[in-house]
Every structure is written in structure tokens, then in C-alpha cells.
Scaffold this motif. Structure first.
Motif: not given
Length: 484
Positions: A237-248
Motif C-alpha cells: 500500500e505504501a508503494v501505491a502512494q508514491t506512483l505517478t504513472n501506474l504502468g511505469a
């Protein structure tokens, strides 16, 4: 009274007491046999041919999904209708080549206002007419509101998301701080905490129990987003808060992918257990498959290519079907099958059929699966606008075009598609090319405004573009005379 008399009397009383229970059980079984089968259709997203342990994945196990192969049939030559999601889902829901509808030209649908036309016959709408309750849980991706949606295409209920990808925790199609929420209960946007794979399974369990309580035959489409990007396991869940491009392309690992698949396997197990607990398993067809070939962390062995490629790895998918009392457990089939076959197959199982005005381009697989009929010969066609791809599978042979390069492969003897036979079998090559052109003339033309995409050298290292090799500098390297 002697012991023999007492024992005899107890046996008579026990038999008398058990008789109504036995009659009740037999009556229940008879009702189940007489009623149409329930259907649970489980669709994974971007799941490669060998991503299940029963198909050969070596680094993790999938015991719950493998259970469907142990208790049913495993397809060894199952295909997606497209190498990308929207187009495949069009074929799955209509039972026809996706190129017959404008939405089927989207590779995938990104922003245009196109979709499955309301009123077009679909697998859920045809089952609905046959008396089924119909529910979609998970991914739609077949057209936006207000003109399109699951409730306009045959589903009584919808719980899931409308777009192509969703964060597993924020349930947004963009970064955590964007206004891109895309979780819906019917046509009402909702917010709910939890890992999306788990939430979808929970909704499926509720739906199963509700239909069983109503004694209504059901068709439940459980369309997971797993293991589609973003690369988030259940503890991320912590990773989800850092993403700006889901398919990076700077994210993900094989270990994360394994955790995503493991969680989907766990939830499939919960859903199968719910069928058992509700007493519905014996009269329920369960299908598991994928929408297209695997993405970057998938295992597509023994094939080359991935999602967006018309190489076998972009098209070949796992597929399993369980139907107790009808399909032999632990069986396999070499029948070539494709997404658009599921509509005529499942309608036949339900005692229904396609709309005569929209005949299916697929075939009913039940004679092969349940009646031991010979494998049916198939000739299947694909096209994909990115890299000007074309393909035909006819028996063991496959015509393939990528940009200006053309090939002829025997994909049974050469599943890696390495030995180009077009100069060795020119008559076969010519025939398949002519067949493709004849088929192509019956479909909608390519639409330059439709979305298409593929992977590029700056994204995936194995998609390099060969460049001319410069000559060695004077006095350096080895010339022909010194080569060994």
C-alpha cells in the motif's frame, strides 16, 4: 429380547429414518440436474500462457487455480482474440470477431466515446433472456458512461471498474493525488478500502450466495485486474502512494509479480470454496482464462512474444473448464480454441443459442469436451495495427506479418516461431495470404483514429531496433583471413 432382534430392530429404525433424507438428497440432485448450470467465468488480466504452475511456472505455485485443471480440462492450444485487452473483451462478450465493431478496433480503448452498442446481443444478455441472473465483477473496458456500460449490455449488476487499469489500493487510474477514482457499484461511484483482488473475490462470494438463496441460475463474470500493472502485491500500500504513472517501466519485479498472482490464486480458492459451501459446485461451470498474452514479468514459454505481439506469446493463453459430471477430470485437449468460442459453448450448456441476426464466429466446444468428438479443424485470423501485424492459424500452420517481414511457421513443431518455411512451402504461404485478404475484406477497415500501442526500445531492452554495424577502425579487430 435377544441381541439379534434388538440389532435388527435398530437397523430397521435407522433405515426408516434415513429413507426421507436419502429421498431428499436424491430429489435435490435431480433438481440440480434438471436446472441449467450456473456459470462462473474467471478472467485474469495480462496473464501469460505459463503463469500457472500447472502450465509450467517454476518459481511459485497456484494450487487453487490448478484445481480447475485437476477437476476439469486444460486447453493446450487456447488463443486470445487479440494481443490486447479491449479488443479481446469485445470478442468474448459478442462471440464474434472484434473487427466487426468500431470499439473492437481500439487497441486498447483509451479516450474515444465508443463501446459495445446497447442492444447488441452479448453473452450476458442472451443468458439473461434464458432466465439467468447476470453480474459483472471487475474490469469492463468496453465503453464509457453515459452511452455504454455493463448494465446496458446484459448485466443485471456491476461491481468493478470501467477503464483499463486501476491501482490496487487507491482504486484510481492515475496517481494517488489525482481525481481518477474508478470503482463503481452499478452506475454509482463508490469508495472502499482494500486490495482490489480481495475486494473482487468478496463481491463474487456475496453474489454466489445471493443467487443460491434465490434459487436462480447465475452467470458471474469475475474479471480480475490481476496481474496487470501497477506492480503491487497485497502488502504494497505504501508503494501505491508514491506512483505517478501506474504502468511505469522503472517498477516491478518477478517476486512482486509472484505475490500478485499468489493473492489472485488465494482469492480464486475462496470463491471455489463458496461454491462448495453453497452446494452449487456440482451444477456450476467454472472457466478460467486470460484476456491476452502475458506482459513484461509473465512466463510465455515455450513461445516468443508478449502482449501486443501476434507472435504466439502475445496470443496463447491458459484456459481451463470444470463442469462436474460432464467434463472428465484431469483431462487435456489439443482443440484450438479462442475467446469467441465461449459464447456459443456456454449458451449451448445453458440450453440457449446465439441471436440468428448475429451469428457467432466461434464454435461450440462442448462436443469435443463432453462427447469425445474429434478435434475440429480451425482457421483463425488476427490483425494488429501497431507494426502492421497480420496472422492466420490454419491447422498447424501460421502466416505472420510484422511490418514488411512475412513468415510461415509450423507452430506445433516450432512453437518458438524460428524456422521460416515460406520459401519451403510457397503454396501454403500463398494460400494463407489469400485467405487473410479474403477474410480482411469482410471486416471493418483499419481506423487511423483508433488507439493502438506496442512496446519500444526505450521501454523494454529486448525490443531493440537493429542498427547498421560500423566497420572496425584500421588495424583493429579481425579480418576474414584471421577469423576462426
Amino acid at each position: 429380547m435377544n441381541n439379534r432382534s434388538a440389532t435388527s430392530r435398530r437397523q430397521v429404525l435407522a433405515a426408516t429414518a434415513a429413507a426421507p433424507l436419502a429421498l431428499l438428497a436424491r430429489a435435490k440432485e435431480a433438481r440440480a440436474a434438471a436446472s441449467p448450470p450456473n456459470i462462473l467465468f474467471i478472467l485474469a488480466d495480462d496473464f501469460g500462457y505459463a503463469d500457472l504452475s500447472c502450465y509450467g511456472r517454476p518459481d511459485y505455485t497456484t494450487p487453487n487455480m490448478d484445481r480447475l485443471a485437476n477437476e476439469g480440462v486444460k486447453f493446450l492450444q487456447a488463443y486470445a482474440n487479440s494481443a490486447v485487452c479491449t479488443a479481446s473483451r469485445v470478442a468474448l462478450i459478442t462471440g464474434r470477431y472484434q473487427y466487426r465493431l468500431p470499439v473492437g478496433l481500439e487497441e486498447p480503448l483509451t479516450g474515444r466515446n465508443v463501446g459495445i452498442p446497447p442492444g447488441h446481443p452479448t453473452l450476458p444478455s442472451l443468458l439473461q433472456k434464458a432466465g439467468y441472473g447476470t453480474t459483472l465483477i471487475g474490469k469492463w473496458h468496453l465503453g464509457p458512461l453515459p452511452d455504454y456500460g455493463p448494465l446496458k449490455s446484459g448485466y443485471d449488476h456491476f461491481w468493478g471498474f470501467r477503464g483499463g487499469g486501476l491501482d490496487y489500493f487507491t482504486h484510481k487510474s492515475g496517481g494517488a493525488n489525482t481525481n481518477t477514482d474508478d470503482l463503481w457499484d452499478d452506475d454509482v461511484k463508490i469508495h472502499q478500502n482494500g486490495y482490489l483482488t480481495d475486494l473482487l473475490a468478496e463481491q463474487a462470494i456475496k453474489s454466489i450466495n445471493g443467487y443460491v438463496k434465490q434459487r436462480k441460475p447465475f452467470f458471474i463474470s469475475l474479471h480480475f485486474n490481476a496481474p496487470h500493472w501497477p506492480w503491487e502485491g497485497p502488502g504494497d500500500e505504501a508503494v501505491a502512494q508514491t506512483l505517478t504513472n501506474l504502468g511505469a517501466f522503472d517498477a516491478g519485479t518477478i517476486k512482486t509479480y509472484a505475490r500478485m498472482v499468489g493473492e489472485m490464486d488465494l482469492q480464486v480458492g475462496r470463491v471455489l470454496k463458496a461454491l462448495d459451501s453453497a452446494g452449487a459446485a456440482r451444477n456450476t461451470i467454472v472457466v478460467f482464462t486470460s484476456d491476452n498474452g502475458g506482459e513484461r514479468f509473465s512466463d510465455t514459454w515455450p513461445f516468443t512474444g508478449k502482449k501486443t505481439d501476434l507472435l504466439e506469446g502475445g496470443l496463447r493463453i491458459p484456459a481451463m473448464m470444470r463442469w462436474p459430471g460432464h467434463i472428465k477430470p484431469r483431462s487435456t485437449t489439443q482443440q484450438i480454441a479462442i475467446h469467441m468460442d465461449w459464447l456459443p459453448t456456454l449458451l449451448a450448456a445453458a440450453g440457449a443459442g446465439p441471436d440468428p441476426a448475429y451469428p457467432s464466429d466461434g464454435i461450440n466446444l462442448l462436443p469435443v469436451l463432453t462427447e469425445n468428438s474429434p478435434v475440429a479443424h480451425r482457421r483463425l485470423y488476427w490483425r494488429y495495427r501497431q507494426n502492421a501485424q497480420q496472422a492466420v492459424r490454419d491447422g498447424d500452420m501460421k502466416y505472420l506479418k510484422i511490418n514488411d517481414n512475412t513468415f510461415l511457421f509450423n507452430v506445433v513443431d516450432d512453437p518458438l516461431e524460428r524456422a521460416n518455411l515460406k520459401d519451403h512451402q510457397p503454396d501454403v504461404y500463398k494460400r494463407l495470404l489469400e485467405d487473410y485478404n479474403e477474410w480482411q475484406a469482410t471486416m471493418l477497415p483499419l481506423d487511423p483514429a483508433a488507439s493502438t500501442y506496442g512496446f519500444h526500445p526505450d521501454q523494454l531492452a529486448d525490443h531493440y531496433s537493429p542498427q547498421p554495424v560500423p566497420p572496425p577502425a584500421a588495424g583493429r579487430g579481425r579480418g576474414p583471413a584471421t577469423e576462426r
